[in-house]
Write an enzyme that holds these catalytic residues in place. Structure first.
Site, PDB file in Angstrom:
ATOM      1  N   SER A 150       0.860  -1.185   0.000  1.00 11.01           N
ATOM      2  CA  SER A 150       0.000   0.000   0.000  1.00 11.01           C
ATOM      3  C   SER A 150       0.894   1.232   0.000  1.00 11.01           C
ATOM      4  O   SER A 150       2.089   1.152   0.270  1.00 11.01           O
ATOM      5  CB  SER A 150      -0.912   0.022   1.234  1.00 11.01           C
ATOM      6  N   LEU A 175       2.617  -1.175   5.230  1.00  8.98           N
ATOM      7  CA  LEU A 175       2.020   0.104   5.629  1.00  8.98           C
ATOM      8  C   LEU A 175       3.124   1.138   5.735  1.00  8.98           C
ATOM      9  O   LEU A 175       4.132   0.916   6.415  1.00  8.98           O
ATOM     10  CB  LEU A 175       1.297  -0.040   6.971  1.00  8.98           C
ATOM     11  N   ILE A 199       6.684  -2.466   7.659  1.00 12.23           N
ATOM     12  CA  ILE A 199       6.623  -1.011   7.733  1.00 12.23           C
ATOM     13  C   ILE A 199       7.447  -0.459   6.584  1.00 12.23           C
ATOM     14  O   ILE A 199       8.630  -0.777   6.436  1.00 12.23           O
ATOM     15  CB  ILE A 199       7.176  -0.495   9.077  1.00 12.23           C
ATOM     16  N   LYS A 200       6.818   0.377   5.768  1.00 12.41           N
ATOM     17  CA  LYS A 200       7.513   0.950   4.619  1.00 12.41           C
ATOM     18  C   LYS A 200       8.243   2.229   5.027  1.00 12.41           C
ATOM     19  O   LYS A 200       7.632   3.163   5.554  1.00 12.41           O
ATOM     20  CB  LYS A 200       6.533   1.256   3.487  1.00 12.41           C
ATOM     21  N   ILE A 201       9.534   2.245   4.766  1.00  9.77           N
ATOM     22  CA  ILE A 201      10.377   3.405   5.059  1.00  9.77           C
ATOM     23  C   ILE A 201      11.089   3.796   3.770  1.00  9.77           C
ATOM     24  O   ILE A 201      11.703   2.947   3.123  1.00  9.77           O
ATOM     25  CB  ILE A 201      11.406   3.083   6.152  1.00  9.77           C
TER      26      ILE A 201
END
EC number: 2.2.1.2
Length: 374
Positions: free
Chosen positions: A44, A108, A139-141
């Site tokens: 996403s 996310l 977790i998208k960084i």
């Protein structure tokens, strides 16, 4: 008919969907894609959520509850996105279990406005990891310079990370270094390395969009002959770098301690130029140990008519390097291209985030009016 997506999976490419919405979850569509299209992961981003919130009525009930509670827009966005991601993670949990934790993942993203703030990115990653509370979360960084130490810190704490917005080979090497450093710190802290997972999202189609624009401006036959070559060459060279790093002694020491490699993920695989095949960023990047996250249109096009030719990455590195080197000869500065793409990528996600906040704020106001009228 041949099941093309099953064959793609058989080549070692994990098929992920680059989309999520409450409607897709509520209707069971995501489950259908898992069953019928071999989808084993979901990504996403702020643009996807902004689009989902602007359509239909799937979020109305939750918005009314949030309005009743009088929450601010930031908390509302976390509640809405966290709900969808938890639901998607539960749908994909069987794939997670069946793959031993490799697939079945849902991503996310941290607030993109924090892309250049290391400490706040780390704090946001912790908050989202706690909020969703699912082992199959990523977790998208973003892979900005400030994002690199945040990636290391998150992994060191046992947070699984999808590193996003990677365009350059140099930055990709820095991402892999940040990954190894995070696992080394996790090992020193006594964490179970096999429980920590990561993918590195290397963006594809946007490279062709930017490079082709510059080639067309040049207009020479030599320049135009290079159209459509840069993105695939760039990604193939990224995989060459991956092979180098993940055969090193440094990696082998972590692997012996239970670590899993950070898989390359081909992102931005929707074809934007109608002159190109709508499956080119799938069929030209087939190799084992990778992920391809596709918009639904690309997923369906691949299922319908992709012509798979086996591994199209390994063994292609010399030609890929020649294609990249040729850009300089026609006045296309590779370093400038990838710098522009990173800046634009962050800006686009920031704009989408602002649109998401604006949409949620407006929906909260409408919901509050409905609550007050009762």
């Amino acid at each position: 008919m041949s099941d093309i997506l099953a064959r793609l999976s058989g080549e070692g490419v994990a098929v992920w969907l680059d989309d999520i919405s409450r409607e897709r979850l509520r209707t069971g569509n995501l489950g259908e894609l898992v069953r019928d299209r071999h989808v084993v992961g979901v990504t996403s981003n702020p643009t996807i959520f902004a689009s989902a919130l602007s359509k239909g009525s799937a979020y109305d009930e939750q918005l009314r509850d949030l309005a009743r509670r009088g929450v601010d827009v930031g908390e509302a966005v976390r509640a809405i996105t966290g709900y969808d991601i938890r639901w998607a993670a539960d749908v994909l949990r069987p794939a997670y279990d069946a793959s031993g934790g490799v697939d079945g993942r849902v991503s996310l993203e941290v607030d993109p406005r924090l892309a250049h703030d290391t400490e706040r990115t780390i704090a946001e990653a912790r908050a989202l990891w706690w909020l969703v509370d699912r082992p199959n979360l990523f977790i998208k960084i973003p892979a900005t310079l400030e994002g690199l130490p945040a990636i290391t810190a998150a992994l060191a704490e046992g947070i699984s990370v999808n590193v996003t917005l990677i365009f350059s080979l140099e930055r990709y090497r820095a991402v892999m270094d940040a990954f190894l450093a995070g696992l080394e710190q996790a090992r020193e802290a006594g964490r179970e390395l096999s429980a920590i997972s990561s993918v590195a999202s290397f963006f594809v189609s946007r490279v062709d969009t930017e490079v082709d624009k510059r080639l067309e401006k040049n207009g020479s036959d030599e320049a135009l002959a290079l159209r459509g070559k840069a993105a695939i060459a760039n990604a193939r060279l990224a995989f060459q770098a991956y092979e180098e790093v993940f055969s090193s002694a440094r990696w082998q020491a972590l692997q012996a301690a239970g670590a899993r490699p950070q898989r390359p993920l081909w992102a931005s695989t929707g074809v934007k130029d109608p002159d190109y095949s709508d499956t080119r960023y799938v069929v030209e990047l087939v190799t084992a140990g990778t992920v391809n996250t596709m918009p639904e249109a690309t997923l369906e096009a691949t299922a319908d008519h992709a012509e798979l030719r086996g591994d199209t990455v390994r063994g292609s590195y010399a030609q890929a390097q020649a294609d990249i080197d040729a850009l300089a000869g026609v006045g296309v500065d590779y370093d400038d291209v990838v710098e522009v793409l990173e800046a634009e990528g962050v800006q686009k996600f920031e704009k989408s985030w602002e649109q998401l906040l604006e949409t949620v704020s407006g929906e909260l106001a409408k919901a509050a009016e409905g609550v007050d009228a009762r």
